[in-house]
Structure formats: structure tokens, C-alpha cells
Design an enzyme around this catalytic site. Structure first.
Site, PDB file in Angstrom:
ATOM      1  N   ASP A 158       4.327  -4.776   3.225  1.00  0.00           N
ATOM      2  CA  ASP A 158       3.750  -3.534   3.744  1.00  0.00           C
ATOM      3  C   ASP A 158       4.923  -2.668   4.190  1.00  0.00           C
ATOM      4  OD1 ASP A 158       2.530  -1.600   5.428  1.00  0.00           O
ATOM      5  OD2 ASP A 158       0.792  -2.870   5.738  1.00  0.00           O
ATOM      6  N   ASP A 166       6.158   2.791   7.170  1.00  0.00           N
ATOM      7  CA  ASP A 166       4.831   2.267   6.907  1.00  0.00           C
ATOM      8  C   ASP A 166       4.061   3.211   6.013  1.00  0.00           C
ATOM      9  OD1 ASP A 166       2.376   1.079   6.985  1.00  0.00           O
ATOM     10  OD2 ASP A 166       2.039   1.327   9.128  1.00  0.00           O
ATOM     11  N   HIS A 213       0.840  -1.202   0.000  1.00  0.00           N
ATOM     12  CA  HIS A 213       0.000   0.000   0.000  1.00  0.00           C
ATOM     13  C   HIS A 213       0.869   1.245   0.000  1.00  0.00           C
ATOM     14  CE1 HIS A 213      -0.116   1.490   4.302  1.00  0.00           C
ATOM     15  NE2 HIS A 213       0.229   0.262   4.582  1.00  0.00           N
ATOM     16  N   HIS A 246       2.987   4.783  13.001  1.00  0.00           N
ATOM     17  CA  HIS A 246       1.820   5.656  12.794  1.00  0.00           C
ATOM     18  C   HIS A 246       1.967   7.040  13.436  1.00  0.00           C
ATOM     19  CE1 HIS A 246      -1.261   2.262  11.684  1.00  0.00           C
ATOM     20  NE2 HIS A 246      -0.179   2.249  10.931  1.00  0.00           N
ATOM     21  N   GLU A 265      -5.166   1.656   2.661  1.00  0.00           N
ATOM     22  CA  GLU A 265      -5.002   0.462   3.498  1.00  0.00           C
ATOM     23  C   GLU A 265      -5.206   0.824   4.949  1.00  0.00           C
ATOM     24  OE1 GLU A 265      -2.754  -2.425   6.063  1.00  0.00           O
ATOM     25  OE2 GLU A 265      -2.533  -0.276   5.887  1.00  0.00           O
ATOM     26  N   GLU A 266      -4.705   2.007   5.338  1.00  0.00           N
ATOM     27  CA  GLU A 266      -4.736   2.384   6.755  1.00  0.00           C
ATOM     28  C   GLU A 266      -6.157   2.507   7.292  1.00  0.00           C
ATOM     29  OE1 GLU A 266      -2.320   2.014   8.433  1.00  0.00           O
ATOM     30  OE2 GLU A 266      -0.463   2.601   7.449  1.00  0.00           O
TER      31      GLU A 266
END
Ligand SMILES: *[C@@H]1O[C@H](CO)[C@@H](O)[C@H](O)[C@H]1NC(C)=O
Ligand SMILES: *[C@@H]1O[C@H](CO)[C@@H](O)[C@H](O)[C@H]1NC(C)=O
Length: 705
Positions: free
Chosen positions: A423, A357, A347, A508, A394-395
Site C-alpha cells: 500500500d 499513500d 491501490h 491522509h 481502497e480508501e
């Protein structure tokens, strides 16, 4: 030199002879079409390995992470166009698949604490000292808006047993603001909904462990303690307005007020907070000390759980909006079997800058495009079609990949050989891989071809073994934390997930930047190269090997092990005979198929009947995984159809197989014995039938007896 000046006659004779032998061997191989093909494949695989470059991977990552690029924002479209432009610059055919989906963004949040001495302070909700140009404020996507004013209470991980332990200590949480640390495999949705079920008014979530394993700089550790973990609190995956079908612009959309939609969102609001913020509240609580079982993981700190006396004033306002999301693809068409497809996916959307990420993975994907383009220039013509997939959103709940899988279910189900997911390519040291078991052998073989990124003169395989006490520990794919989930768990496609590093402290947060990667994650970019090489090599085998490199014997071994573990769990009280019998059937089919495959791998004929026999065998190998799907799906999450691997809701169980059976065991404890056994037996039979279907598909015969 003397030796060459006067060679003895015998030596000359031997030298000449060996030259002739080598020459004729090579000639006979080159004349033999299959052997020539095998040598060509080997040549391209070596060419692929030797084309690695840390400069290109680093440059892709740098570009992708210049700006935050949350799904549905203008910056996200720029990354889509960038990925497409890179694919095109390498001469690859590209595609878009756009969807119109319901996303969620924050508008306003605030949190203040009133301590027992009367002081009121506003607690910071965003990360300090990072350029916030366009970084979204920390929030939980799909959280309802709301306010709460009440005592703070510590809820540990928010598991059922945590509430029981608190109640046993006389702690009340009704109407209070709960503080939960992330962990123990609970999804954010589960944490918030559990809290709501216990009367909690709002939830603050924090993540422990701002301690990167590979640095000792305390200032940096402290600043990571101010990182806030954004995330989605939606249940399940895919666009909430088009559950089960593709959310294209013109498709049917459910009304957001439809209970089918709203039940996927929690009923109380929540916010993520930094560990440092959570600490400042938790250290002010009074009431009972934390239950004994929680202490070990709290580093021995003797916390008190409250409630209060600290009062929290919580406010969150968010909005749900329709937004267009963009999946981008590059297609390398197969020359001999264009209708057989190998998919590589990652993603592209990120909560913030996304250096780990997910764009370490995107940089790897782009570098595979570059390296494959080089092979194409060298004359490579893959046997099967390869599709490079760059997913969006995706998140928010694997929306881009899920919508695409739903839209293409029939084609994917009948034509996909495998889905290979990356990922976060690199989050730290150490190689990790999960596969469906028929791909175990291939993965192991490929890791023997790739250099270890951290140690000189050692292959990845050896390093992977040594850290896992002499075994190459392969994980399974019951998790639902990345884009392999729709491919495996909804469509039954054999899958792999690869990454470097077990976790990372900036997950994140606004600190997940190119700087973090070059300082901590992968300063030399060698880990990126290792992942790229494993990923690209797996796909070269899957696309080019005339007989698919699958081996179902390891699947049979795994299933047997699962059955034994389950048997221990049930202490023999319920017969597993149906599963036993099905596994025997599956094992026989796996053995027979593997013998056939070994013979066909040696069969060097290119006549029509040999080619057709390989194709027929490949279809069985490819389709057997689909047998594990059940049209009714898992109870409680019907969209997940795979009965061997999938999510279960027993947070106390560490088992990563037979989710339906695990749930039947954990969710029926209140029933009378007969009813409970019947519920478990029902799931046992479903799994047995799934294994039989897979065995049947592997045998490839219509009537299996
Ligand atoms: C998808 O969106 C992109 C970016 O806005 C646009 O250029 C493209 O034409 C769209 N493609 C399709 C097939 O709708
Ligand atoms: C009141 O308590 C809080 C939390 O313990 C502390 O940070 C603050 O400095 C105290 N204020 C005064 C005036 O003592």
C-alpha cells in the site's frame, strides 16, 4: 610479471586441472535441464536486482501525484489511464475491471466555537497554505449529514473504558459534541458508533503526533499540526450496495435505504479536524481533569474534559453518489503453468496527492512492470502467470479489490498461489512486513538478497534484525487496513504486506505530496528501490520455483504459540484439547509435506511423472490456506471467513489471531458461567476444525482420520 613469466610446472598443472574441473562442472550443469533452469532463474533474479533505478521510480511518483485523485473523480480516471499506458509502454497485456459503486463526497462543513468569554470563532476545517486545487475538503466518507449544537466534551479514544472513566467522574455526554483522538486500533466507524450509543450528538476526530521522526524543523512540525486526516467511516469492506457480490454496472444493487446498507454507516455525523484545532477547543474546557490513565499519552498535559463551557456549532452536509471505479491489470502469462497465478497489488486512489499513500506503492508497481519487461526481453518466460493489480477506491473501504475478489472468487480460490500487497511503499525509515506464516522463510531469504537502503554495505535482512533486537519480526495479517484483507480473509489466499516506515505525520492530509516524499519520506528514493526489489523478488520465486517456496512448519509453530497464549489467557479454565489435537495433526502434515518438498526440490528429472508430482504437491501447498476458511465466517462480520487471522472487536486485546475466540471471550462477560463457557467452546471447536481442514488439504488425502 615474474610470477607469470616463469610458472612452476606444478602450478601450471593445478591451474590446468582446475580449469578442466570447472569447465566440466558447468557443462554437466548446463546439460542438465533442471540445473540449467535453476541457473536461468538465478540469472533472471540477478538481472532483476541490477535493474533498479531511482530515476524511474521518482518519475512515476512525480507523475501520479501531480493532482489529487480521489476515487470516482475525473482525475482518478487519469491515473488509471496513466498506469495502463505505462504497462502498455512496457509491452504488457492490460485489462480493466470497472465497477459501479456507491461513494460519498462532502458538500459543506462548518464548525464554530463559542468560548466562555463570549467570543465566537469559526475554526478552520481545511489545511492552510497548501494549494487546494482539487484537494477534497476534510470529511468522513459515508458520514450522515447533520448539525449539532452543544458543549464540547473530550472522549479520549472513544473506547468503552473511556466512557466508563468519564461516567465515574460524573461527566455527562448526552447531546454534546465529542472530541476523540484517533488511536488504540478503533476503526472510525467504531469510534462514531460508540459515541452515538452513549448519546453523543456529533464527533470531531483528530490525530496526534504531527512530528516526523526524521526532521527537526519546528515550523514544519507546526504546519503538520494543521493537517487533517480524512477517512471512511463505513463498516466492513466492499461496495455497500453489492455486499458479497461484484458491483458491476448490470448487477443487482440494494436500495440505499435498505437496512443492510444503512447499518454500515454511523448514525451520527462526524468530521476530522486538525490537531491544532482540537487543541484550541480542548484547552478551553473546564470540568474534571482527565483521568489518570490518559495522562501519560497526553504528554503529561493536565487537560480538563468538559463538558463545556465552550459550545460548538457543528454542520456537515455530504452526498452519496454512484461512481465508476477502475481496477487496472497487467498480465504476464505463465509458460508452463499459466493457470497458477501470483498477484501483486497496490491501490491507486488517494484522499489527496497520495505521494505516500498509496502512490509510493504504485510507483513501485510500475517499476516492477518496467523491470519485468526488461527480463522478458532477456528471454524470461515465467513458469506461472503474474498479475500486477492497481486497485481503485481502497480508501472508501477496499472497494476495488473486494469487488474483484467477489467476482473472481472461484478462479482465485482454485488458482492463486499468493497475493503480495504494497500500500504505502515508503512512509519513513525501517522495514516492516506481514505474512501468512508459510511464506516466512521465503521473505527472510529474499531480504538477504536486497541491499539496505539507508546503510552502506549491509543487507536489508541485517538491518531489519538489528532494529528488532536480533529477530526478523514478521507481523500477521489480522488487520483490515489494506487490499490484502479480501484476498486472505475472504478468499484464503496466502498473503504478504510490505512497507517502509511505521507511520507518517501527513497521513491522509493535503501534505501527503511529492515534496514531502523528497524532503522527508525518501529523499534518495533508495527505500522505494528496496521495497520494489523485495516485492519483485518474492514474486519471481513464487512464479518460477518449480516447487513452491512455502514452508508450513512455521505455520505449525505459530499455531502452537497462539494456543499457548490463549491457554494463558483462559488460565486453563477451558480445555483447548480440540485445538491441541488439530495442531498435532497439522504439524505432522507440515513435517511430512516439507520432507516431500525438499526431496522434490532436489529431483532434477523432467519426466512427466516428476512434473506431475511437483504439480500435485504445489496444489496442496497452495490450497492448505483455504482450509482455514469457514463458510459461516466470523460472528458479526460473516464476510471475513478466515478463523486464524481476521478482525476482532476487543479493542483492549492486542492479540492478532483466533478473532472468533477473542470475541467470544470479551463479549460474553455478562453471561452466566456455563453459557459463557459454551460460547467460547463453540469457537474453540470451529478453530480446531479449520486447522484440521488445513491439515487435510496439506496431506492431500480424501479421508483424514
Ligand atoms: C473501463 O473504463 C475505462 C475508462 O473509462 C474505459 O476506457 C474502458 O473501456 C472500461 N472497460 C471496461 C471493460 O468496461
Ligand atoms: C476568549 O477566549 C478565547 C479562547 O480561550 C480566546 O482565543 C479569545 O482571544 C478570548 N477573547 C477575548 C476577547 O478575550
Amino acid at each position: 610479471m615474474a610470477f607469470l613469466a616463469r610458472p612452476s610446472c606444478t602450478l601450471l598443472f593445478i591451474l590446468t586441472l582446475s580449469v578442466i574441473v570447472i569447465y566440466t562442472t558447468i557443462r554437466s550443469h548446463l546439460n542438465h535441464p533442471i540445473a540449467a533452469a535453476a541457473m536461468k532463474n538465478l540469472y533472471y533474479r540477478n538481472a532483476f536486482l541490477s535493474s533498479a533505478s531511482k530515476y524511474t521510480v521518482a518519475a512515476y511518483l512525480r507523475h501520479l501525484t501531480l493532482h489529487p485523485h480521489l476515487a470516482g473523480t475525473p482525475a482518478a480516471i487519469h491515473t488509471a489511464l496513466y498506469v495502463k499506458a505505462q504497462f502498455e509502454a512496457h509491452g504488457l497485456e492490460t485489462r480493466f475491471a470497472n465497477y459501479s459503486t456507491l461513494l460519498s463526497y462532502p458538500k459543506h462543513s462548518s464548525l464554530s466555537a463559542q468560548f466562555s468569554n463570549g467570543t465566537i470563532i469559526y475554526l478552520p476545517l481545511s489545511e492552510p497554505n497548501v494549494p487546494q486545487n482539487g484537494v477534497v475538503m476534510p470529511y468522513h466518507a459515508y458520514s450522515p449529514s447533520g448539525t449539532a449544537y452543544g458543549k464540547a466534551v473530550f472522549l479520549n479514544y472513544g473506547r468503552e473504558q473511556d466512557y466508563r472513566a468519564l461516567s465515574a467522574n460524573g461527566v455527562d455526554f448526552n447531546g454534546y459534541v465529542g472530541i476523540v483522538r484517533r488511536g488504540c486500533g478503533l476503526s472510525r466507524y467504531e469510534v462514531v458508533e460508540n459515541a452515538a450509543a452513549h448519546g453523543v450528538a456529533a464527533v470531531l476526530m483528530y490525530t496526534e503526533g504531527g512530528t516526523p521522526s526524521n526532521n527537526n524543523n519546528n515550523d514544519i512540525n507546526n504546519s503538520f499540526r494543521w493537517g487533517v486526516e480524512r477517512g471512511s467511516v463505513m463498516k466492513g469492506f466492499g461496495d455497500p450496495l453489492s455486499p458479497g457480490w461484484a458491483g458491476i454496472e448490470t448487477s443487482e444493487k440494494l436500495d440505499p435505504s435498505d437496512p443492510q446498507v444503512s447499518r454500515r454507516f454511523p448514525s451520527i455525523p462526524s468530521l476530522p479536524v486538525a490537531e491544532a484545532v482540537a487543541d484550541s477547543i480542548l484547552s478551553s474546557l473546564e470540568g474534571p481533569v482527565v483521568p489518570y490513565e490518559w495522562r501519560e499519552s497526553l504528554n503529561g498535559r493536565l487537560r480538563r474534559v468538559g463538558p463545556g463551557p465552550t459550545m460548538l456549532n457543528f454542520e456537515y452536509e455530504g452526498e452519496q453518489k454512484m461512481a465508476t471505479i477502475h481496477n487496472v491489470f497487467a498480465v504476464i502469462r505463465g509458460s508452463e503453468e499459466p493457470d497458477r497465478i501470483v498477484l501483486l497489488g497496490n491501490h491507486r486512489d488517494a484522499w489527496t496527492y497520495g505521494a505516500v499513500d498509496p502512490n509510493s506503492g504504485t510507483a513501485a508497481l510500475l517499476d516492477i512492470a518496467r523491470r519485468y519487461a526488461r527480463l522478458l526481453r532477456l528471454g524470461w518466460n515465467p513458469r506461472r502467470t503474474i498479475v500486477l493489480c492497481s486497485w481503485d477506491a481502497e480508501e472508501f473501504g477496499m472497494i476495488g479489490s473486494t469487488e474483484w475478489v467477489e467476482q473472481n472468487l472461484v478462479n482465485l480460490g482454485s488458482k492463486s498461489v499468493a497475493y503480495l500487497n504494497v500500500d504505502c511503499a515508503v512512509q519513513g525509515p525501517g522495514f516492516f512486513a506481514s505474512t501468512t506464516p508459510q511464506l516466512d522463510n521465503l521473505l527472510v531469504e529474499v531480504t538477504k538478497k536486497v541491499k539496505d537502503p539507508d546503510l552502506d554495505n549491509i543487507i536489508l535482512y541485517e538491518q531489519w534484525r538489528s532494529v528488532n533486537k536480533g529477530i526478523n519480526k514478521i507481523q500477521r495479517l489480522s488487520r483490515v487496513d489494506s487490499d490484502f484483507a479480501p484476498f486472505l480473509q475472504h478468499a484464503g489466499i496466502p498473503s504478504i504486506d510490505l512497507y517502509y516506515g511505521s507511520d507518517f505525520p501527513v497521513y491522509h492530509t493535503a501534505f501527503d505530496s511529492f515534496n514531502w516524499m523528497t524532503n522527508f519520506g525518501d529523499p534518495s528514493f533508495q527505500r522505494h528501490i528496496a521495497v520494489t526489489s523485495v516485492w519483485g523478488l518474492l514474486s519471481l520465486h513464487l512464479a518460477d520455483d518449480p516447487v513452491l517456496p512455502f514452508n508450513y512448519r512455521s505455520y505449525a509453530t505459530e499455531l502452537l504459540e497462539y494456543k499457548n497464549v490463549l491457554n494463558n489467557l483462559l488460565e486453563g479454565r477451558i480445555s483447548l484439547h480440540p485445538i491441541d489435537a488439530a495442531i498435532q495433526e497439522f504439524t505432522a502434515a507440515a513435517n511430512k509435506t516439507e520432507e516431500e518438498a525438499e526431496k522434490l526440490r532436489e529431483n532434477e528429472n523432467l519426466d512427466e511423472s516428476s512434473v506431475l508430482r511437483k504439480r500435485m504437491l504445489n496444489d496442496r501447498l497452495m490450497l492448505a490456506e483455504r482450509g482455514f476458511l469457514d463458510s459461516d465466517g466470523l460472528q458479526g462480520s460473516q464476510w471475513c471467513k478466515h478463523l486464524i487471522y481476521g478482525p476482532h472487536s476487543d479493542t483492549a486485546s492486542k492479540l492478532e489471531f483466533f478473532p472468533g475466540i477473542i470475541d467470544a471471550i470479551s463479549q460474553t462477560t455478562t453471561l452466566v458461567k456455563e453459557e459463557r463457557q459454551a460460547a467460547i467452546r463453540l469457537e474453540i471447536w470451529r478453530v480446531a476444525r479449520a486447522i484440521q481442514r488445513a491439515a487435510c488439504a496439506l496431506k492431500g488425502e480424501l479421508t483424514c482420520g
